[in-house]
Scaffold this active site. Structure first.
Site, PDB file in Angstrom:
ATOM      1  N   ARG A   1       1.429  14.005   7.174  1.00 49.76           N
ATOM      2  CA  ARG A   1       2.380  14.187   8.685  1.00 49.76           C
ATOM      3  C   ARG A   1       3.772  14.465   8.194  1.00 49.76           C
ATOM      4  NH1 ARG A   1       0.109   8.841  11.373  1.00 49.76           N
ATOM      5  NH2 ARG A   1      -0.440   8.418   9.097  1.00 49.76           N
TER       6      ARG A   1
ATOM      7  N   ASN B   1      37.356  25.778 -22.432  1.00 52.40           N
ATOM      8  CA  ASN B   1      36.860  24.563 -23.253  1.00 52.40           C
ATOM      9  C   ASN B   1      35.454  25.286 -23.704  1.00 52.40           C
ATOM     10  OD1 ASN B   1      35.593  24.841 -20.609  1.00 52.40           O
ATOM     11  ND2 ASN B   1      35.064  22.671 -20.685  1.00 52.40           N
TER      12      ASN B   1
ATOM     13  N   GLU C   1      -7.301   1.552  16.272  1.00 51.08           N
ATOM     14  CA  GLU C   1      -6.232   2.559  15.864  1.00 51.08           C
ATOM     15  C   GLU C   1      -6.209   3.439  17.271  1.00 51.08           C
ATOM     16  OE1 GLU C   1      -4.469   3.119  12.867  1.00 51.08           O
ATOM     17  OE2 GLU C   1      -5.217   0.702  13.237  1.00 51.08           O
TER      18      GLU C   1
ATOM     19  N   TYR D   1      41.491  24.736 -13.413  1.00 53.85           N
ATOM     20  CA  TYR D   1      40.038  24.001 -14.148  1.00 53.85           C
ATOM     21  C   TYR D   1      40.609  23.460 -15.183  1.00 53.85           C
ATOM     22  CZ  TYR D   1      36.015  23.198 -16.875  1.00 53.85           C
ATOM     23  OH  TYR D   1      35.065  22.457 -17.516  1.00 53.85           O
TER      24      TYR D   1
ATOM     25  N   LEU E   1       0.882  -1.168   0.046  1.00 57.32           N
ATOM     26  CA  LEU E   1       0.002  -0.283   0.002  1.00 57.32           C
ATOM     27  C   LEU E   1       0.982   1.392  -0.059  1.00 57.32           C
ATOM     28  CD1 LEU E   1      -2.508  -1.266   2.830  1.00 57.32           C
ATOM     29  CD2 LEU E   1      -2.485  -1.737   0.429  1.00 57.32           C
TER      30      LEU E   1
ATOM     31  N   ARG F   1      53.157  36.035 -24.163  1.00 56.42           N
ATOM     32  CA  ARG F   1      53.049  36.962 -23.203  1.00 56.42           C
ATOM     33  C   ARG F   1      53.998  38.214 -23.803  1.00 56.42           C
ATOM     34  NH1 ARG F   1      55.871  33.472 -19.036  1.00 56.42           N
ATOM     35  NH2 ARG F   1      58.021  34.220 -19.048  1.00 56.42           N
TER      36      ARG F   1
END
Ligand code: UD1
Ligand code: CA
Length: 469
Positions: A15, A385, A154, A365, A8, A439
């Site tokens: 709750r 990338n 119950e 990275y 079930l 550079r």
């Protein structure tokens, strides 16, 4: 035995106070319902039914691949009504039916097996698994008349005396096929507005059926999760059981209460696990590894003698023997780190293969990259990338040396043994064994600072004379 099972699982789980269906909340990384379904699947019944609500996409998705038939309970009108939804799928079935609540994830399949044996040996029409509880609880109470079960009341319907009863209903029953027809005799519980499956006991007793409750298992194993607190407790119980299991197989833990290991994960002998480590999914960790604190490893394969330093995240990746990763490293899916490699502080790697003995020790990275053996990646190296539309690949061949603060604009390749000068932006392939520098040449202007200071002083004098500017 001709056996059908019915779980079930259509309840709203109000709750839990959640927008996620109750049975999809996670206990040690898996939805509650998956544990119940696994326990039931182990019985290899002739037919398995799971009752779900109309909005059932997520639960179906969580259970793909299981040999279960789904029955739909359109409106959540209680556990008896849920079982009725399954009856329609049981037409022409002549045998025994095991009925379980879907919110009992710690149930052991061996308890179910034992229960089925007792049921068939005793020739009962309805058998119930009951258990003993300490303190206040919200379970249905087993009402006995001497030894015989007379009803289940119950908690909310129980009077003061009945509330004191410590034997309660687990929500696991075995019933003979003919009992199903009594479902239509269950009346709606006025207070709750639901048809309660537990009311079938009183009805069956009055018809002279053979009914028995068997105390099998304890409160922990049979706990039904209704609230966040119960979810928390079940998670910790299972985690403790898993960690203890690995201790028995030779794994050390510094603080087992802060560690979470999913049931599918595996850890090798003499591995040491520090506090606050989460090992998730189908992760396999080898022997002699050390996993330092605050680390999460998901669906990854870690070789032998690997060291994972503090605060590292590893997702769907492979790390080979004797490599070191971390602290503060992030291996995103599809990364492979070779043996003896070192991936250090604040390095992010995504879908990159890193060869044996390669070092990327600081602040880099490396994404969509193929990096060879013995490569040195200087601090602050970035594989650029992504061009805004598609991802491109960077290849760095064996023994290459990438100077600090290099940007590699992919697609690009650095050949075997080549050097890239620090601070370079590499846009073209670098041939093997050559040096690439990109550079601007440095210019030194002699005595520049002296001239600057002089200028500064004459300005100061001007300001003094002129007062305000
Ligand atoms: C139920 C039992 C209680 C027992 C306890 C054990 C009833 C009336 N009470 O109470 O005696 O001690 O389990 O844990 O059965 N469900 C549906 N459709 C519905 C309502 C519920 O499929 O309309 C499913 C839920 O998803 C859940 C199971 O039935 O998996 C039990 O429902 P729940 O509301 O949790 O019952 P409890 O109040 O815990
Ligand atoms: Ca429950």
């Amino acid at each position: 035995m001709n056996l059908s099972t019915v779980i079930l699982a259509a309840g709203l789980g109000t709750r839990m106070k959640s927008s996620t269906p109750k049975l999809l909340h996670l206990v040690c990384g898996n939805p509650i319902i998956k544990y119940v379904v696994d326990a039931v699947a182990a019985l290899k019944a002739d037919k398995n039914i799971i009752v779900v609500g109309s909005d059932n996409k997520e639960i179906r998705a969580a259970l793909t691949g299981y040999p279960f038939t789904f029955a739909i309970q359109k409106k959540q009108k209680g556990t008896a009504d849920a079982l009725k939804a399954a009856v329609r799928k049981l037409e022409n079935f002549d045998g025994t039916i095991l009925v379980l609540n879907g919110d009992t994830p710690l149930i052991d399949p061996s308890t179910l097996q034992k229960f089925l044996k007792i049921h068939s040996r005793n020739k009962e029409d309805i058998s119930i698994i009951s258990f003993m509880v300490e303190g206040s609880n919200s379970y249905g109470r087993i009402i006995r008349d001497g030894k015989r079960v007379r009803a289940i009341i119950e908690d909310r319907d129980a009077d003061k005396e009945q509330k004191k009863i410590k034997e309660v209903n687990s929500g696991i029953y075995v019933i003979k096929n003919h009992i199903l027809k009594l479902l239509s005799e269950i009346k709606m519980n006025r207070e709750k507005g639901e048809y309660q499956l537990t009311d079938i006991i009183d009805i069956a007793v009055k018809k002279g059926c053979r009914i028995a409750a068997h105390i099998l298992g304890n409160e922990t194993e049979l706990t039904g999760i209704n609230t966040r607190e119960e979810l928390y407790k079940a998670g910790h119980y299972l985690s403790n059981k898993i960690v203890t299991g690995w201790m028995n197989k030779g794994v050390s833990f510094i603080d087992k209460t802060s560690v979470f290991i999913h049931p599918e994960a595996e850890i090798g002998m003499d591995t040491i696990i520090y506090p606050n480590v989460h090992i998730e999914g189908k992760t396999i960790i080898g022997n002699d590894c050390v996993i330092y604190p605050n680390t999460r490893i998901a669906n990854s394969i870690i070789g032998n003698s690997v060291v994972i330093k503090d605060s590292t995240i590893i997702e769907s990746s492979t790390i080979k023997d004797k490599a070191t990763v971390g602290p503060f490293a992030h291996l995103r899916p599809g990364s492979v780190i070779g043996s003896f490699s070192q991936i250090g502080n604040f390095v992010e790697i995504k879908k990159a293969v890193v060869g044996d003995g390669t070092k990327a020790s600081h602040l880099s990275y490396l994404g969509d990259a193929e990096i060879g053996k013995g490569v040195n990646i200087g601090a602050g190296t970035i594989t650029c990338n992504y061009d805004g539309e598609v991802k491109h690949k960077t290849v760095i061949e064996d023994n290459a040396f990438i100077g600090s603060d290099t940007q590699l604009i992919a697609p690009v390749k650095v050949g075997k043994g080549a050097y890239v000068g620090a601070g370079s932006t590499i846009t073209e392939d670098v041939p093997p064994l050559s040096l690439a520098v990109s550079r601007t040449a440095q210019v030194n202007i002699e005595n520049w600072a002296l001239r600057k200071h002089k200028k500064g002083e004459s300005n100061k004098l001007k300001n003094k004379k002129g007062g305000h500017e």
